[in-house]
Structure formats: structure tokens, C-alpha cells
Motif scaffolding. Structure first.
Motif, PDB file in Angstrom:
ATOM      1  N   ASP A 166       6.787  -1.394  -5.218  1.00  0.00           N
ATOM      2  CA  ASP A 166       5.851  -2.517  -5.284  1.00  0.00           C
ATOM      3  C   ASP A 166       4.918  -2.602  -4.082  1.00  0.00           C
ATOM      4  OD1 ASP A 166       7.051  -3.246  -7.649  1.00  0.00           O
ATOM      5  OD2 ASP A 166       8.240  -4.846  -6.780  1.00  0.00           O
ATOM      6  N   ILE A 167       5.390  -2.208  -2.920  1.00  0.00           N
ATOM      7  CA  ILE A 167       4.645  -2.438  -1.689  1.00  0.00           C
ATOM      8  C   ILE A 167       3.713  -1.291  -1.323  1.00  0.00           C
ATOM      9  CG2 ILE A 167       6.474  -1.621  -0.150  1.00  0.00           C
ATOM     10  CD1 ILE A 167       4.284  -4.598   0.662  1.00  0.00           C
ATOM     11  N   LEU A 168       4.053  -0.059  -1.702  1.00  0.00           N
ATOM     12  CA  LEU A 168       3.267   1.096  -1.284  1.00  0.00           C
ATOM     13  C   LEU A 168       2.718   1.865  -2.481  1.00  0.00           C
ATOM     14  CD1 LEU A 168       5.610   2.450   1.525  1.00  0.00           C
ATOM     15  CD2 LEU A 168       3.572   1.026   1.790  1.00  0.00           C
ATOM     16  N   LEU A 169       1.438   2.178  -2.400  1.00  0.00           N
ATOM     17  CA  LEU A 169       0.761   2.979  -3.414  1.00  0.00           C
ATOM     18  C   LEU A 169       0.324   4.267  -2.734  1.00  0.00           C
ATOM     19  CD1 LEU A 169      -0.608   3.188  -6.240  1.00  0.00           C
ATOM     20  CD2 LEU A 169      -2.556   2.000  -5.242  1.00  0.00           C
ATOM     21  N   VAL A 170       0.761   5.402  -3.238  1.00  0.00           N
ATOM     22  CA  VAL A 170       0.405   6.688  -2.651  1.00  0.00           C
ATOM     23  C   VAL A 170      -0.581   7.378  -3.585  1.00  0.00           C
ATOM     24  CG1 VAL A 170       1.242   8.935  -1.876  1.00  0.00           C
ATOM     25  CG2 VAL A 170       2.627   6.876  -1.491  1.00  0.00           C
ATOM     26  N   VAL A 171      -1.753   7.704  -3.039  1.00  0.00           N
ATOM     27  CA  VAL A 171      -2.789   8.404  -3.792  1.00  0.00           C
ATOM     28  C   VAL A 171      -3.185   9.611  -2.955  1.00  0.00           C
ATOM     29  CG1 VAL A 171      -5.068   8.248  -4.846  1.00  0.00           C
ATOM     30  CG2 VAL A 171      -3.598   6.220  -4.766  1.00  0.00           C
ATOM     31  N   GLY A 172      -2.781  10.795  -3.398  1.00  0.00           N
ATOM     32  CA  GLY A 172      -3.038  12.001  -2.620  1.00  0.00           C
ATOM     33  C   GLY A 172      -2.313  11.912  -1.296  1.00  0.00           C
ATOM     34  N   ASN A 173      -3.068  12.008  -0.191  1.00  0.00           N
ATOM     35  CA  ASN A 173      -2.431  11.912   1.122  1.00  0.00           C
ATOM     36  C   ASN A 173      -2.684  10.541   1.757  1.00  0.00           C
ATOM     37  OD1 ASN A 173      -5.135  12.162   1.828  1.00  0.00           O
ATOM     38  ND2 ASN A 173      -4.709  13.437   3.610  1.00  0.00           N
ATOM     39  N   GLU A 174      -3.013   9.555   0.941  1.00  0.00           N
ATOM     40  CA  GLU A 174      -3.259   8.201   1.446  1.00  0.00           C
ATOM     41  C   GLU A 174      -2.155   7.255   1.000  1.00  0.00           C
ATOM     42  OE1 GLU A 174      -6.768   4.803   1.633  1.00  0.00           O
ATOM     43  OE2 GLU A 174      -7.034   6.576   0.376  1.00  0.00           O
ATOM     44  N   ILE A 175      -1.654   6.469   1.943  1.00  0.00           N
ATOM     45  CA  ILE A 175      -0.660   5.438   1.676  1.00  0.00           C
ATOM     46  C   ILE A 175      -1.377   4.099   1.768  1.00  0.00           C
ATOM     47  CG2 ILE A 175       1.488   4.364   2.438  1.00  0.00           C
ATOM     48  CD1 ILE A 175       2.097   7.108   3.848  1.00  0.00           C
ATOM     49  N   ILE A 176      -1.287   3.317   0.704  1.00  0.00           N
ATOM     50  CA  ILE A 176      -1.954   2.019   0.658  1.00  0.00           C
ATOM     51  C   ILE A 176      -0.884   0.929   0.608  1.00  0.00           C
ATOM     52  CG2 ILE A 176      -3.542   0.526  -0.632  1.00  0.00           C
ATOM     53  CD1 ILE A 176      -4.699   3.197  -1.825  1.00  0.00           C
ATOM     54  N   GLU A 177      -0.922   0.019   1.577  1.00  0.00           N
ATOM     55  CA  GLU A 177      -0.019  -1.133   1.582  1.00  0.00           C
ATOM     56  C   GLU A 177      -0.605  -2.203   0.676  1.00  0.00           C
ATOM     57  OE1 GLU A 177       1.267  -2.984   5.234  1.00  0.00           O
ATOM     58  OE2 GLU A 177       1.275  -1.029   6.216  1.00  0.00           O
ATOM     59  N   ALA A 178       0.181  -2.645  -0.283  1.00  0.00           N
ATOM     60  CA  ALA A 178      -0.284  -3.658  -1.221  1.00  0.00           C
ATOM     61  C   ALA A 178      -0.192  -5.056  -0.610  1.00  0.00           C
ATOM     62  CB  ALA A 178       0.560  -3.597  -2.498  1.00  0.00           C
ATOM     63  N   PRO A 179      -1.166  -5.928  -0.922  1.00  0.00           N
ATOM     64  CA  PRO A 179      -1.119  -7.318  -0.463  1.00  0.00           C
ATOM     65  C   PRO A 179      -0.314  -8.163  -1.450  1.00  0.00           C
ATOM     66  CG  PRO A 179      -3.208  -6.906  -1.514  1.00  0.00           C
ATOM     67  CD  PRO A 179      -2.432  -5.610  -1.563  1.00  0.00           C
ATOM     68  N   MET A 180       0.962  -8.197  -1.259  1.00  0.00           N
ATOM     69  CA  MET A 180       1.892  -8.843  -2.184  1.00  0.00           C
ATOM     70  C   MET A 180       1.538 -10.309  -2.428  1.00  0.00           C
ATOM     71  SD  MET A 180       3.912  -6.229  -2.572  1.00  0.00           S
ATOM     72  CE  MET A 180       5.545  -6.699  -3.074  1.00  0.00           C
ATOM     73  N   ALA A 181       1.793 -10.788  -3.637  1.00  0.00           N
ATOM     74  CA  ALA A 181       1.429 -12.153  -4.017  1.00  0.00           C
ATOM     75  C   ALA A 181       2.542 -13.173  -3.791  1.00  0.00           C
ATOM     76  CB  ALA A 181       1.016 -12.189  -5.490  1.00  0.00           C
ATOM     77  N   TRP A 182       3.788 -12.743  -3.854  1.00  0.00           N
ATOM     78  CA  TRP A 182       4.882 -13.711  -3.723  1.00  0.00           C
ATOM     79  C   TRP A 182       5.155 -14.019  -2.262  1.00  0.00           C
ATOM     80  CZ3 TRP A 182       4.094 -15.576  -7.850  1.00  0.00           C
ATOM     81  CH2 TRP A 182       4.351 -15.028  -9.098  1.00  0.00           C
ATOM     82  N   ARG A 183       5.229 -15.284  -1.966  1.00  0.00           N
ATOM     83  CA  ARG A 183       5.487 -15.720  -0.592  1.00  0.00           C
ATOM     84  C   ARG A 183       6.791 -15.146  -0.052  1.00  0.00           C
ATOM     85  NH1 ARG A 183       3.545 -21.805  -2.038  1.00  0.00           N
ATOM     86  NH2 ARG A 183       1.368 -21.550  -1.475  1.00  0.00           N
ATOM     87  N   ALA A 184       7.792 -15.047  -0.868  1.00  0.00           N
ATOM     88  CA  ALA A 184       9.097 -14.547  -0.435  1.00  0.00           C
ATOM     89  C   ALA A 184       9.048 -13.073  -0.036  1.00  0.00           C
ATOM     90  CB  ALA A 184      10.134 -14.747  -1.540  1.00  0.00           C
ATOM     91  N   ARG A 185       7.993 -12.374  -0.403  1.00  0.00           N
ATOM     92  CA  ARG A 185       7.897 -10.942  -0.109  1.00  0.00           C
ATOM     93  C   ARG A 185       6.851 -10.619   0.961  1.00  0.00           C
ATOM     94  NH1 ARG A 185       8.102  -7.371  -5.415  1.00  0.00           N
ATOM     95  NH2 ARG A 185       8.984  -5.933  -3.906  1.00  0.00           N
ATOM     96  N   PHE A 186       6.311 -11.646   1.616  1.00  0.00           N
ATOM     97  CA  PHE A 186       5.211 -11.457   2.552  1.00  0.00           C
ATOM     98  C   PHE A 186       5.525 -10.442   3.653  1.00  0.00           C
ATOM     99  CE2 PHE A 186       2.661 -12.368   6.306  1.00  0.00           C
ATOM    100  CZ  PHE A 186       1.390 -12.354   5.759  1.00  0.00           C
ATOM    101  N   PHE A 187       6.707 -10.472   4.216  1.00  0.00           N
ATOM    102  CA  PHE A 187       7.046  -9.604   5.338  1.00  0.00           C
ATOM    103  C   PHE A 187       7.720  -8.296   4.905  1.00  0.00           C
ATOM    104  CE2 PHE A 187       6.862 -13.843   7.247  1.00  0.00           C
ATOM    105  CZ  PHE A 187       5.925 -13.603   8.234  1.00  0.00           C
TER     106      PHE A 187
END
Length: 107
Positions: A2-23
Motif C-alpha cells: 500500500d505504501i510503496l509503488l515501484v516503477v522501473g528503478n523509481e520508488i514512490i511513497e504513497a500519500p496514505m489517506a487513513w489517519r491511522a497509517r500516516f507514519f
């Protein structure tokens, strides 16, 4: 997933929507930094403030069936107040990325 999206050699941190998952991203930072030091690209999407305006305060959360029915009608608890998405809402097919609108991913 849920938190990381890998596209090729790029790691993208997702901006999570649930408050309980912020950190949650913090648990992955040492690993991301290791990949970054070894040449991976690292992108962090802006973290939402998770203000009340990000959520439909009148969204009727009763049963799973109700939420599925509302989702099928295109109604979700998150608004367009600020960008949010989970990496799990993305899929790659060849060179194309597809994303779905969901309770945690807005337009």
C-alpha cells in the motif's frame, strides 16, 4: 503493497489517506535509503494534512455491502481536498499504469 509503488528503478511513497497509517512510511525509510544510495530514484508524494475536509463527513459507513454499493455508484469517503492514494490501487501492464478510484485514492 500500500505504501510503496515501484516503477522501473523509481520508488514512490504513497500519500496514505487513513489517519491511522500516516507514519507507516517511516518503517520503510531505511530500506528506501539503501536502494537510493544504490542508484534507485526516490519520490515522495506530498503527505496530506488529513484535515476533516479530506473526508466526506456525511458518508454513511454502515456495512461492507453498503460501502460496495456506494463505490459502484462512484461515491467514496475521500474527497478531492488534497491528493491521496495507496500504491495498491495501481497496476502496470507493459509500459502503462492504471489506477482505480477507491476509498483511499482520489482523482
Amino acid at each position: 503493497r500500500d505504501i510503496l509503488l515501484v516503477v522501473g528503478n523509481e520508488i514512490i511513497e504513497a500519500p496514505m489517506a487513513w489517519r491511522a497509517r500516516f507514519f507507516e512510511y517511516r518503517a520503510y525509510r531505511p530500506l528506501i535509503k539503501e536502494y537510493f544510495r544504490n542508484g534507485a530514484k526516490w519520490t515522495t508524494a506530498p503527505k496530506p494534512t488529513m484535515a476533516d475536509e479530506l473526508y466526506d463527513q456525511d458518508y454513511p459507513i454502515r456495512t461492507v455491502e453498503d460501502r460496495h454499493k456506494l463505490a459502484a455508484e462512484g461515491k467514496f469517503v475521500t474527497t478531492e481536498h488534497e491528493p491521496c492514494f495507496d500504491a495498491a490501487d495501481f497496476i502496470r501492464a507493459g509500459r502503462d499504469l492504471f489506477v482505480q478510484r477507491s476509498q483511499v485514492t482520489n482523482y
